[in-house]
Design an enzyme around this catalytic site. Structure first.
Site, PDB file in Angstrom:
ATOM      1  N   HIS A  41      48.693  35.650  46.586  1.00  0.00           N
ATOM      2  CA  HIS A  41      48.987  35.278  45.197  1.00  0.00           C
ATOM      3  C   HIS A  41      50.198  36.087  44.724  1.00  0.00           C
ATOM      4  O   HIS A  41      50.088  36.978  43.894  1.00  0.00           O
ATOM      5  CB  HIS A  41      47.760  35.577  44.336  1.00  0.00           C
ATOM      6  CG  HIS A  41      47.896  35.124  42.921  1.00  0.00           C
ATOM      7  ND1 HIS A  41      48.261  33.850  42.568  1.00  0.00           N
ATOM      8  CD2 HIS A  41      47.716  35.791  41.746  1.00  0.00           C
ATOM      9  CE1 HIS A  41      48.292  33.752  41.256  1.00  0.00           C
ATOM     10  NE2 HIS A  41      47.976  34.915  40.733  1.00  0.00           N
TER      11      HIS A  41
ATOM     12  N   ASN B  93      45.285  49.210  38.706  1.00  0.00           N
ATOM     13  CA  ASN B  93      44.105  48.350  38.826  1.00  0.00           C
ATOM     14  C   ASN B  93      43.199  48.773  39.988  1.00  0.00           C
ATOM     15  O   ASN B  93      41.979  48.570  39.934  1.00  0.00           O
ATOM     16  CB  ASN B  93      44.526  46.881  38.906  1.00  0.00           C
ATOM     17  CG  ASN B  93      44.962  46.355  37.543  1.00  0.00           C
ATOM     18  OD1 ASN B  93      44.723  47.007  36.520  1.00  0.00           O
ATOM     19  ND2 ASN B  93      45.599  45.194  37.508  1.00  0.00           N
TER      20      ASN B  93
ATOM     21  N   ARG C   7      48.714  24.637  39.385  1.00  0.00           N
ATOM     22  CA  ARG C   7      50.107  24.734  38.878  1.00  0.00           C
ATOM     23  C   ARG C   7      51.010  23.777  39.648  1.00  0.00           C
ATOM     24  O   ARG C   7      51.859  23.106  39.068  1.00  0.00           O
ATOM     25  CB  ARG C   7      50.609  26.171  39.026  1.00  0.00           C
ATOM     26  CG  ARG C   7      50.004  27.068  37.983  1.00  0.00           C
ATOM     27  CD  ARG C   7      50.608  28.440  37.985  1.00  0.00           C
ATOM     28  NE  ARG C   7      50.057  29.181  36.859  1.00  0.00           N
ATOM     29  CZ  ARG C   7      49.697  30.463  36.907  1.00  0.00           C
ATOM     30  NH1 ARG C   7      49.870  31.156  38.012  1.00  0.00           N
ATOM     31  NH2 ARG C   7      49.197  31.052  35.834  1.00  0.00           N
TER      32      ARG C   7
ATOM     33  N   GLY D  28      38.660  37.122  30.865  1.00  0.00           N
ATOM     34  CA  GLY D  28      37.195  37.263  30.828  1.00  0.00           C
ATOM     35  C   GLY D  28      36.572  36.487  29.677  1.00  0.00           C
ATOM     36  O   GLY D  28      35.552  35.806  29.845  1.00  0.00           O
TER      37      GLY D  28
ATOM     38  N   SER E   1      41.443  40.414  39.061  1.00  0.00           N
ATOM     39  CA  SER E   1      42.487  41.401  38.738  1.00  0.00           C
ATOM     40  C   SER E   1      43.587  41.427  39.793  1.00  0.00           C
ATOM     41  O   SER E   1      43.319  41.224  40.978  1.00  0.00           O
ATOM     42  CB  SER E   1      41.853  42.793  38.609  1.00  0.00           C
ATOM     43  OG  SER E   1      40.661  42.728  37.857  1.00  0.00           O
ATOM     44  N   ASN E   2      44.788  41.720  39.347  1.00  0.00           N
ATOM     45  CA  ASN E   2      45.975  41.707  40.220  1.00  0.00           C
ATOM     46  C   ASN E   2      46.400  43.093  40.672  1.00  0.00           C
ATOM     47  O   ASN E   2      46.049  44.058  39.986  1.00  0.00           O
ATOM     48  CB  ASN E   2      47.148  41.087  39.444  1.00  0.00           C
ATOM     49  CG  ASN E   2      47.205  39.586  39.624  1.00  0.00           C
ATOM     50  OD1 ASN E   2      46.992  39.083  40.718  1.00  0.00           O
ATOM     51  ND2 ASN E   2      47.507  38.881  38.538  1.00  0.00           N
TER      52      ASN E   2
HETATM   53  N1  LIG Z   1      44.066  36.191  40.111  1.00  0.00           N
HETATM   54  C1  LIG Z   1      44.770  35.521  39.221  1.00  0.00           C
HETATM   55  O1  LIG Z   1      45.225  34.414  39.475  1.00  0.00           O
HETATM   56  C2  LIG Z   1      44.984  36.092  37.863  1.00  0.00           C
HETATM   57  C3  LIG Z   1      44.849  37.436  37.654  1.00  0.00           C
HETATM   58  N2  LIG Z   1      45.001  37.970  36.400  1.00  0.00           N
HETATM   59  C4  LIG Z   1      44.785  39.410  36.285  1.00  0.00           C
HETATM   60  O2  LIG Z   1      43.525  39.618  35.630  1.00  0.00           O
HETATM   61  C5  LIG Z   1      43.549  40.857  34.935  1.00  0.00           C
HETATM   62  C6  LIG Z   1      43.071  40.639  33.503  1.00  0.00           C
HETATM   63  O3  LIG Z   1      44.001  39.843  32.794  1.00  0.00           O
HETATM   64  P1  LIG Z   1      43.787  39.570  31.217  1.00  0.00           P
HETATM   65  O4  LIG Z   1      42.371  39.197  30.958  1.00  0.00           O
HETATM   66  O5  LIG Z   1      44.853  38.666  30.800  1.00  0.00           O
HETATM   67  O6  LIG Z   1      44.040  41.040  30.639  1.00  0.00           O
HETATM   68  P2  LIG Z   1      43.504  41.634  29.254  1.00  0.00           P
HETATM   69  O7  LIG Z   1      44.283  42.876  28.996  1.00  0.00           O
HETATM   70  O8  LIG Z   1      43.470  40.588  28.220  1.00  0.00           O
HETATM   71  O9  LIG Z   1      41.990  42.025  29.597  1.00  0.00           O
HETATM   72  C7  LIG Z   1      41.664  43.024  30.491  1.00  0.00           C
HETATM   73  C8  LIG Z   1      40.407  43.697  29.988  1.00  0.00           C
HETATM   74  O10 LIG Z   1      39.989  44.668  30.950  1.00  0.00           O
HETATM   75  C9  LIG Z   1      39.384  45.707  30.226  1.00  0.00           C
HETATM   76  N3  LIG Z   1      39.259  46.906  31.047  1.00  0.00           N
HETATM   77  C10 LIG Z   1      40.226  47.734  31.483  1.00  0.00           C
HETATM   78  N4  LIG Z   1      39.680  48.733  32.206  1.00  0.00           N
HETATM   79  C11 LIG Z   1      38.353  48.512  32.243  1.00  0.00           C
HETATM   80  C12 LIG Z   1      37.256  49.186  32.836  1.00  0.00           C
HETATM   81  N5  LIG Z   1      37.419  50.309  33.547  1.00  0.00           N
HETATM   82  N6  LIG Z   1      36.007  48.678  32.665  1.00  0.00           N
HETATM   83  C13 LIG Z   1      35.826  47.547  31.954  1.00  0.00           C
HETATM   84  N7  LIG Z   1      36.819  46.878  31.364  1.00  0.00           N
HETATM   85  C14 LIG Z   1      38.071  47.349  31.513  1.00  0.00           C
HETATM   86  C15 LIG Z   1      40.298  45.901  29.015  1.00  0.00           C
HETATM   87  O11 LIG Z   1      39.639  46.623  27.965  1.00  0.00           O
HETATM   88  C16 LIG Z   1      40.611  44.460  28.667  1.00  0.00           C
HETATM   89  O12 LIG Z   1      39.722  43.956  27.684  1.00  0.00           O
HETATM   90  C17 LIG Z   1      44.979  41.377  35.061  1.00  0.00           C
HETATM   91  O13 LIG Z   1      45.050  42.319  36.111  1.00  0.00           O
HETATM   92  C18 LIG Z   1      45.778  40.135  35.419  1.00  0.00           C
HETATM   93  O14 LIG Z   1      46.957  40.433  36.117  1.00  0.00           O
HETATM   94  C19 LIG Z   1      45.270  37.194  35.320  1.00  0.00           C
HETATM   95  C20 LIG Z   1      45.440  35.848  35.473  1.00  0.00           C
HETATM   96  C21 LIG Z   1      45.364  35.186  36.756  1.00  0.00           C
HETATM   97  O1  LIG Z   2      51.147  36.075  36.432  1.00  0.00           O
HETATM   98  C1  LIG Z   2      50.310  36.980  36.295  1.00  0.00           C
HETATM   99  O2  LIG Z   2      50.560  38.191  36.297  1.00  0.00           O
HETATM  100  C2  LIG Z   2      48.872  36.580  36.172  1.00  0.00           C
HETATM  101  C3  LIG Z   2      48.571  35.725  37.328  1.00  0.00           C
HETATM  102  O3  LIG Z   2      48.301  36.197  38.406  1.00  0.00           O
HETATM  103  C4  LIG Z   2      48.860  34.302  37.187  1.00  0.00           C
HETATM  104  O4  LIG Z   2      48.872  33.761  36.068  1.00  0.00           O
HETATM  105  O5  LIG Z   2      49.086  33.683  38.227  1.00  0.00           O
END
Ligand SMILES: NC(=O)C1=CN([C@@H]2O[C@H](COP(=O)(O)OP(=O)(O)OC[C@H]3O[C@@H](n4cnc5c(N)ncnc54)[C@H](O)[C@@H]3O)[C@@H](O)[C@H]2O)C=CC1
Ligand SMILES: O=C([O-])CC(=O)C(=O)O
Length: 315
Positions: A177, A97, A153, A15, A121-122
């Site tokens: 994904h 999630n 990638r 974010g 989110s995942n």
């Molecule tokens: N679709 C994709 O390709 C990708 C998906 N992701 C997913 O994205 C998500 C976030 O990843 P990151 O930013 O690295 O994690 P992070 O842990 O750095 O950030 C997640 C944020 O969500 C906040 N949060 C949790 N519950 C909440 C709620 N109820 N209301 C508001 N905020 C809340 C946390 O306080 C935290 O700041 C993960 O589920 C990750 O697996 C990450 C990278 C790629």
């Molecule tokens: O690998 C993870 O969990 C986060 C994600 O989805 C990605 O980077 O593709």
């Protein structure tokens, strides 16, 4: 830059990086931030706003805490959630999630009735399905980000093999994904020549494997969470296409309604992105092997969706 407002819920790694990327692009007038961690939200707002005074971007960045202050966005991106750690699959994040989606989405819809929702989110495809179910929005307005990331990638791994110029490489990855994603070899190209014609089958196999494990290999190195620069930049590209109504074709996760022979399941397919969100799903002609891979990717997503459905029945 007209009056365009983007909201981001979850100001963690993805974010915050998305906020910075968007602010540097200066493509919206305002970015609203919200996270359960109020100090983090304020810190990111201050740091990113101050960074953009260095180079004079105009985008205003606002930290919000109350749902009613997070309103009237054109696009809301949901990155709130738990990232995986080494040894975990994205699927392990399903329940935790999904619960976060349930706590966030009703207010997002109430205060942002016209927004297009981008889910990050995942596990991604199941979270898009969950968000559709909670929001009851039409499928064009709830879109998952993954295919652009997985394709970038794949381009990176082609680049490592060929060392050609970065902007000469085009890749396309469809399906879910997860481990069963479908890198499309025949339409992945370097200077308009299919990589089939340039690379050995060993090299192609290793590109496919590396692409599928692209997220996990970063998780294993980081130890504390998952990738965020490429995910954030991929999300920014989707936002740009929607806000500027560009009608670009990108692989995005969307609810299928008989396209590619499936319905009631979310998966990554090529879509035309514009002001209405997903304006059209593009049906590529897949060969038999790609169809079989796409089918197993869909089956993996259906398994997760069934877990969500079972959980709902018990409530
Ligand atoms: N679709 C994709 O390709 C990708 C998906 N992701 C997913 O994205 C998500 C976030 O990843 P990151 O930013 O690295 O994690 P992070 O842990 O750095 O950030 C997640 C944020 O969500 C906040 N949060 C949790 N519950 C909440 C709620 N109820 N209301 C508001 N905020 C809340 C946390 O306080 C935290 O700041 C993960 O589920 C990750 O697996 C990450 C990278 C790629
Ligand atoms: O690998 C993870 O969990 C986060 C994600 O989805 C990605 O980077 O593709």
């Amino acid at each position: 830059m007209s009056n365009k407002r983007v909201g981001i819920i979850g100001v963690g790694n993805v974010g915050a990086t998305l906020t910075y990327t968007l602010a540097l692009k200066d493509i919206c007038s305002e970015i609203l931030l919200k996270d359960i961690n109020e100090n983090l939200t304020k810190a990111m707002m201050l740091d990113i706003s101050q960074a953009t005074f260095v180079t004079k971007q105009k985008t205003k960045i606002v930290a919000t805490h109350k749902s009613e202050d997070f309103f009237d966005c054109d696009i809301v991106v949901i990155t709130a959630g738990v990232p995986r750690k080494p040894g975990m699959s994205r699927d392990n994040l399903l329940n935790i999630n999904a619960n976060i989606m349930e706590s966030i989405i009703p207010d997002v819809i109430l205060y942002n009735p016209s927004a297009i929702i981008i889910i990050v989110s995942n596990p991604l495809d199941a979270m898009v399905y969950k968000a559709l179910e909670i929001s009851k929005l039409p499928r064009n307005r709830v879109i998952g980000m993954a295919g652009i990331l997985d394709s970038s990638r794949m381009s990176h791994y082609i680049y490592e093999k060929l060392n050609s110029k970065k902007d000469e490489i085009e890749s396309f990855v469809l399906g879910g994904h997860g481990n069963e994603m479908v890198p499309l070899i025949n339409i992945s190209k370097v200077l308009n020549t299919s990589i089939n014609e340039i690379l050995s089958s060993e090299d192609i196999d290793s590109i496919i494997e590396d692409t599928k494990k692209g997220g996990a290999s970063i998780v294993d190195l980081l130890k504390t969470g998952s990738a965020y620069f490429a995910p954030a930049n991929s999300t920014a590209l989707m936002i740009e296409a929607i806000l500027n109504d560009t009608k670009e074709i990108y692989p995005c996760s969307v609810l299928l309604n008989k396209e590619y022979g499936f319905e009631d399941v979310v998966a990554g397919v090529p879509v035309i992105l514009g002001r209405k969100g997903v304006e059209e799903i593009v049906e590529f002609d897949l060969n038999e092997s790609q169809k079989a891979q796409f089918n197993s990717s869909i089956n993996a997503i259906i398994e997760l969706i069934n877990v969500l459905k079972e959980k709902k029945k018990k409530i």
